[in-house]
Design an enzyme around this catalytic site. Structure first.
Site, PDB file in Angstrom:
ATOM      1  N   ALA A  89       0.730  -1.168   0.047  1.00 10.81           N
ATOM      2  CA  ALA A  89      -0.046  -0.148   0.080  1.00 10.81           C
ATOM      3  C   ALA A  89       0.842   1.073   0.109  1.00 10.81           C
ATOM      4  N   SER A  92       1.234   6.416  -4.656  1.00  7.59           N
ATOM      5  CA  SER A  92       2.467   6.004  -5.672  1.00  7.59           C
ATOM      6  C   SER A  92       2.501   6.658  -6.928  1.00  7.59           C
ATOM      7  N   THR A 131      10.842   1.096  -4.151  1.00 11.10           N
ATOM      8  CA  THR A 131      11.015   1.351  -5.614  1.00 11.10           C
ATOM      9  C   THR A 131      12.392   1.751  -5.874  1.00 11.10           C
ATOM     10  N   ASP A 132      13.014   1.724  -7.035  1.00  2.60           N
ATOM     11  CA  ASP A 132      14.283   2.198  -7.209  1.00  2.60           C
ATOM     12  C   ASP A 132      14.315   3.513  -7.317  1.00  2.60           C
ATOM     13  N   GLU A 133      13.217   4.448  -7.282  1.00  2.00           N
ATOM     14  CA  GLU A 133      13.306   5.873  -7.123  1.00  2.00           C
ATOM     15  C   GLU A 133      13.977   6.433  -5.881  1.00  2.00           C
ATOM     16  N   TYR A 158       7.195  11.852  -3.587  1.00  2.00           N
ATOM     17  CA  TYR A 158       6.884  10.420  -3.663  1.00  2.00           C
ATOM     18  C   TYR A 158       8.059   9.788  -3.109  1.00  2.00           C
ATOM     19  N   SER A 160      10.854  10.477  -1.752  1.00  2.00           N
ATOM     20  CA  SER A 160      11.325  10.739  -0.461  1.00  2.00           C
ATOM     21  C   SER A 160      10.408  10.217   0.392  1.00  2.00           C
ATOM     22  N   LYS A 162       8.810   7.242   0.060  1.00  2.00           N
ATOM     23  CA  LYS A 162       9.257   5.762  -0.094  1.00  2.00           C
ATOM     24  C   LYS A 162      10.721   5.559   0.761  1.00  2.00           C
ATOM     25  N   ASN A 187      10.506   0.240 -12.891  1.00  2.00           N
ATOM     26  CA  ASN A 187       9.145   0.623 -13.504  1.00  2.00           C
ATOM     27  C   ASN A 187       8.203  -0.705 -13.993  1.00  2.00           C
ATOM     28  N   GLN A 202      -0.755   6.429 -22.382  1.00  2.00           N
ATOM     29  CA  GLN A 202      -0.503   6.563 -23.844  1.00  2.00           C
ATOM     30  C   GLN A 202      -1.580   5.497 -24.586  1.00  2.00           C
ATOM     31  N   GLY A 283      11.598  18.703 -11.629  1.00  2.00           N
ATOM     32  CA  GLY A 283      12.643  17.828 -10.747  1.00  2.00           C
ATOM     33  C   GLY A 283      12.749  16.249 -11.671  1.00  2.00           C
ATOM     34  N   HIS A 284      12.157  15.928 -12.654  1.00  7.55           N
ATOM     35  CA  HIS A 284      11.868  14.782 -13.533  1.00  7.55           C
ATOM     36  C   HIS A 284      13.281  13.911 -13.712  1.00  7.55           C
TER      37      HIS A 284
HETATM   38  P1  NAD Z   1      -1.358   1.758  -6.819  1.00  5.64           P
HETATM   39  O1  NAD Z   1      -1.425   3.267  -6.802  1.00  5.64           O
HETATM   40  O2  NAD Z   1      -1.740   1.146  -8.118  1.00  5.64           O
HETATM   41  O3  NAD Z   1      -1.976   0.947  -5.683  1.00  5.64           O
HETATM   42  C1  NAD Z   1      -1.696   1.555  -4.277  1.00  5.64           C
HETATM   43  C2  NAD Z   1      -2.959   0.687  -3.423  1.00  5.64           C
HETATM   44  O4  NAD Z   1      -2.914   1.050  -2.157  1.00  5.64           O
HETATM   45  C3  NAD Z   1      -4.436   1.122  -3.773  1.00  5.64           C
HETATM   46  O5  NAD Z   1      -5.196   0.053  -3.978  1.00  5.64           O
HETATM   47  C4  NAD Z   1      -4.744   1.892  -2.684  1.00  5.64           C
HETATM   48  O6  NAD Z   1      -6.211   2.070  -2.580  1.00  5.64           O
HETATM   49  C5  NAD Z   1      -4.029   1.564  -1.511  1.00  5.64           C
HETATM   50  N1  NAD Z   1      -3.924   2.418  -0.418  1.00  5.64           N
HETATM   51  C6  NAD Z   1      -3.394   3.757  -0.635  1.00  5.64           C
HETATM   52  N2  NAD Z   1      -3.202   4.348   0.580  1.00  5.64           N
HETATM   53  C7  NAD Z   1      -3.681   3.287   1.430  1.00  5.64           C
HETATM   54  C8  NAD Z   1      -3.991   3.448   2.625  1.00  5.64           C
HETATM   55  N3  NAD Z   1      -3.588   4.303   3.602  1.00  5.64           N
HETATM   56  N4  NAD Z   1      -4.328   2.278   3.528  1.00  5.64           N
HETATM   57  C9  NAD Z   1      -4.531   1.083   2.610  1.00  5.64           C
HETATM   58  N5  NAD Z   1      -4.636   1.072   1.315  1.00  5.64           N
HETATM   59  C10 NAD Z   1      -4.108   2.023   0.769  1.00  5.64           C
HETATM   60  O7  NAD Z   1       0.260   1.489  -6.738  1.00  5.64           O
HETATM   61  P2  NAD Z   1       1.095   0.367  -7.485  1.00  5.64           P
HETATM   62  O8  NAD Z   1       1.847   0.772  -8.723  1.00  5.64           O
HETATM   63  O9  NAD Z   1       0.565  -1.129  -7.604  1.00  5.64           O
HETATM   64  O10 NAD Z   1       2.288   0.253  -6.335  1.00  5.64           O
HETATM   65  C11 NAD Z   1       2.359  -0.587  -5.166  1.00  5.64           C
HETATM   66  C12 NAD Z   1       3.649  -0.439  -4.685  1.00  5.64           C
HETATM   67  O11 NAD Z   1       4.761  -0.997  -5.370  1.00  5.64           O
HETATM   68  C13 NAD Z   1       3.760   0.885  -3.977  1.00  5.64           C
HETATM   69  O12 NAD Z   1       4.651   0.607  -2.853  1.00  5.64           O
HETATM   70  C14 NAD Z   1       5.005   1.647  -4.831  1.00  5.64           C
HETATM   71  O13 NAD Z   1       5.574   2.332  -4.216  1.00  5.64           O
HETATM   72  C15 NAD Z   1       5.656   0.210  -5.382  1.00  5.64           C
HETATM   73  N6  NAD Z   1       6.219   0.146  -6.623  1.00  5.64           N
HETATM   74  C16 NAD Z   1       5.632   0.404  -7.842  1.00  5.64           C
HETATM   75  C17 NAD Z   1       6.240   0.483  -8.961  1.00  5.64           C
HETATM   76  C18 NAD Z   1       5.449   0.737 -10.319  1.00  5.64           C
HETATM   77  O14 NAD Z   1       6.193   0.765 -11.244  1.00  5.64           O
HETATM   78  N7  NAD Z   1       4.135   0.906 -10.018  1.00  5.64           N
HETATM   79  C19 NAD Z   1       7.556   0.163  -9.194  1.00  5.64           C
HETATM   80  C20 NAD Z   1       8.236  -0.199  -7.771  1.00  5.64           C
HETATM   81  C21 NAD Z   1       7.711  -0.043  -6.607  1.00  5.64           C
HETATM   82  O1  TDX Z   2       1.885  11.560 -19.544  1.00  3.69           O
HETATM   83  C1  TDX Z   2       3.077  11.075 -19.260  1.00  3.69           C
HETATM   84  N1  TDX Z   2       4.065  11.278 -20.067  1.00  3.69           N
HETATM   85  C2  TDX Z   2       5.482  11.079 -19.777  1.00  3.69           C
HETATM   86  O2  TDX Z   2       6.143  11.372 -20.543  1.00  3.69           O
HETATM   87  C3  TDX Z   2       3.224  10.527 -17.976  1.00  3.69           C
HETATM   88  C4  TDX Z   2       2.184  10.344 -16.900  1.00  3.69           C
HETATM   89  C5  TDX Z   2       4.692  10.222 -17.656  1.00  3.69           C
HETATM   90  N2  TDX Z   2       5.691  10.431 -18.579  1.00  3.69           N
HETATM   91  C6  TDX Z   2       7.072   9.933 -18.244  1.00  3.69           C
HETATM   92  C7  TDX Z   2       7.558  10.469 -16.840  1.00  3.69           C
HETATM   93  C8  TDX Z   2       8.566   9.261 -16.460  1.00  3.69           C
HETATM   94  O3  TDX Z   2       9.742   9.559 -17.077  1.00  3.69           O
HETATM   95  O4  TDX Z   2       7.101   8.637 -18.096  1.00  3.69           O
HETATM   96  C9  TDX Z   2       7.903   8.174 -17.322  1.00  3.69           C
HETATM   97  C10 TDX Z   2       7.033   6.982 -16.493  1.00  3.69           C
HETATM   98  O5  TDX Z   2       6.297   7.964 -15.640  1.00  3.69           O
HETATM   99  P1  TDX Z   2       5.267   7.288 -14.520  1.00  3.69           P
HETATM  100  O6  TDX Z   2       4.447   6.069 -14.918  1.00  3.69           O
HETATM  101  O7  TDX Z   2       4.673   8.417 -13.918  1.00  3.69           O
HETATM  102  O8  TDX Z   2       6.340   6.444 -13.479  1.00  3.69           O
HETATM  103  P2  TDX Z   2       7.538   7.062 -12.581  1.00  3.69           P
HETATM  104  O9  TDX Z   2       7.581   8.429 -12.398  1.00  3.69           O
HETATM  105  O10 TDX Z   2       8.707   6.593 -13.534  1.00  3.69           O
HETATM  106  O11 TDX Z   2       7.213   6.204 -11.403  1.00  3.69           O
HETATM  107  C11 TDX Z   2       6.709   4.790 -11.438  1.00  3.69           C
HETATM  108  O12 TDX Z   2       8.022   3.994 -11.260  1.00  3.69           O
HETATM  109  C12 TDX Z   2       8.474   3.754 -10.209  1.00  3.69           C
HETATM  110  C13 TDX Z   2       5.972   4.560 -10.620  1.00  3.69           C
HETATM  111  O13 TDX Z   2       4.593   5.251 -10.835  1.00  3.69           O
HETATM  112  C14 TDX Z   2       6.425   4.566  -9.077  1.00  3.69           C
HETATM  113  O14 TDX Z   2       5.149   4.085  -8.360  1.00  3.69           O
HETATM  114  C15 TDX Z   2       7.200   3.643  -8.957  1.00  3.69           C
HETATM  115  O15 TDX Z   2       7.807   3.721  -7.657  1.00  3.69           O
END
Ligand code: NAD
Ligand code: TDX
Length: 342
Positions: A89, A92, A131-133, A158, A160, A162, A187, A202, A283-284
């Site tokens: 949770a 994100s 996350t790797d971020e 976000y 910071s 994590k 990602n 996209q 800050g991208h």
């Molecule tokens: P997401 O935003 O799709 O899902 C987050 C879930 O957490 C949702 O179901 C939301 O309802 C729940 N949630 C949020 N706040 C809550 C709270 N206070 N109590 C209970 N539930 C709560 O996120 P995701 O992309 O599935 O990411 C999941 C985890 O993986 C996160 O910890 C994120 O940092 C990590 N992560 C994501 C990515 C990525 O590329 N998406 C990469 C590396 C790590």
């Molecule tokens: O419309 C867009 N156009 C665009 O160029 C959006 C939404 C993003 N971007 C760029 C920003 C990033 O360089 O694409 C790349 C990916 O963006 P996001 O999907 O927002 O991911 P990112 O910011 O890299 O973070 C993701 O990976 C690490 C997840 O959202 C995080 O939860 C995870 O920790």
């Protein structure tokens, strides 16, 4: 750090937080398909949570509790009855954290703290998903990749929060003996990802006849892994990971954003230059890249999705076939981005 290995028994009770979201729901489907464990999902069902992502799972093995991980009165009894907590949770999305950081502190910091206190109280095994971020970013021409010893240097509210949550886990291991592991993944892509994120935004733009939107010049690089491979890695860490250790998860999937958009357009049969360059994210981060040698060599994990293009094409098919899942969020997300010039 402890050198104890702490494998799960064949039928364990998992408490999985945030599993109505993208990656957590994938993990629950994976656990049900590949193990005999039972799962309690604790999810607040924020805008990012969707019960439909858990549809079709057997009721005798999966139950959903709707609640907040920052609420100790909800968390404590659920942790007490679990054998392991797998903590997904989070708030994100980087762009949301730049607009309104507060929920990121409440969930990512206070929520993780609340879970750790319960895990400490009841001596329950804990796995923290991160996350790797947390490592910040790399230059585009830097040959190096992140490893477990790269210093923390997060850029956004976000990342910071994590990073802060990771450090809490490490402190609870060292000071209180909590039996925890951490994984930091790159990602993810695949079905059931919210349309606010880059790839689903996209894909659904193309399906709606809207031009894809690239931030800045589109040269930023992300290291893509299929969510199924993330789930298999987490299960491997639960089975074989060493308490107190951190594992980086990645599948050698570096791609610049422009190439990803061009591939989406090509698969959709559209001109590969039919996208817009829009206002950059403040800050991208330039580039993320994971070295997952430790996970592969020490725990024997390997990813199964070798080919990004076929994984992306299958993901596009899923969004085409599941409009009812994403359509309710699409207009609000696009209004938010339009207000930022994105
Ligand atoms: P997401 O935003 O799709 O899902 C987050 C879930 O957490 C949702 O179901 C939301 O309802 C729940 N949630 C949020 N706040 C809550 C709270 N206070 N109590 C209970 N539930 C709560 O996120 P995701 O992309 O599935 O990411 C999941 C985890 O993986 C996160 O910890 C994120 O940092 C990590 N992560 C994501 C990515 C990525 O590329 N998406 C990469 C590396 C790590
Ligand atoms: O419309 C867009 N156009 C665009 O160029 C959006 C939404 C993003 N971007 C760029 C920003 C990033 O360089 O694409 C790349 C990916 O963006 P996001 O999907 O927002 O991911 P990112 O910011 O890299 O973070 C993701 O990976 C690490 C997840 O959202 C995080 O939860 C995870 O920790």
């Amino acid at each position: 750090m402890s050198s104890l290995f702490d494998s799960l028994s064949r039928m364990s009770r998992l408490l999985v937080t945030g599993a109505a979201g993208f990656i957590g729901s994938n993990f629950v489907h994976h656990v049900i398909a590949h193990t005999d464990h039972t799962v309690t999902v604790l999810d607040k069902l924020t805008y990012a949570g969707n019960e439909a992502s858990l549809a079709g799972l057997p009721a005798e093995r999966v139950r959903l509790v709707v609640g907040d991980i920052a609420d100790a009165s909800v968390v404590d009894p659920l942790v007490a009855e679990a054998d392991v907590v797998v903590h997904y949770a989070a708030e994100s999305h980087n762009d949301n954290s730049l607009h309104d950081p507060r929920p990121f502190l409440d969930t990512n910091i206070i929520g993780t703290y609340t879970l750790l206190e319960a895990a400490r109280q009841h001596d329950v095994r804990f796995h923290h998903i991160s996350t790797d971020e947390v490592y910040g970013d790399l230059e585009l021409d830097d040959p190096s990749r992140f490893t477990e010893s790269t210093p923390y240097n997060p850029s956004s509210p976000y990342s910071s929060t994590k990073a802060g949550s990771d450090l809490l886990v490490r402190a609870w291991v060292r000071s209180f003996g909590v039996r925890a592991t951490i994984s930091n993944c790159s990602n993810n892509y695949g079905p059931y990802q919210h349309v606010e994120k880059f790839i689903p935004r996209q894909i659904t733009n193309v399906l709606r006849g809207i031009r894809p939107k690239l931030y800045g010049t589109g040269e930023n690089v992300r290291d893509w892994i299929h969510a199924d491979d993330h789930s298999s890695a987490v299960l491997t860490i639960l089975d074989k990971g060493e308490i107190g250790e951190t594992y980086l998860i990645g599948a050698d999937g570096e791609k610049d954003n422009k190439s990803v958009v061009e591939l989406i357009l090509q698969i959709a049969g559209q001109p590969t230059d039919a996208y817009d360059l829009v206002t950059d994210r403040p800050g991208h981060d330039l580039r993320y890249a994971i070295d997952s040698t430790k996970l592969r060599t020490e725990l024997g994990w390997t990813p199964t999705y070798g080919d990004f293009e076929s994984g992306l094409a299958a993901t596009m098919d899923w969004y085409r076939d599941n409009e009812a899942w994403w359509a309710p969020s699409k207009d609000g997300v696009e209004e938010f981005y339009a207000s930022k010039g994105q």
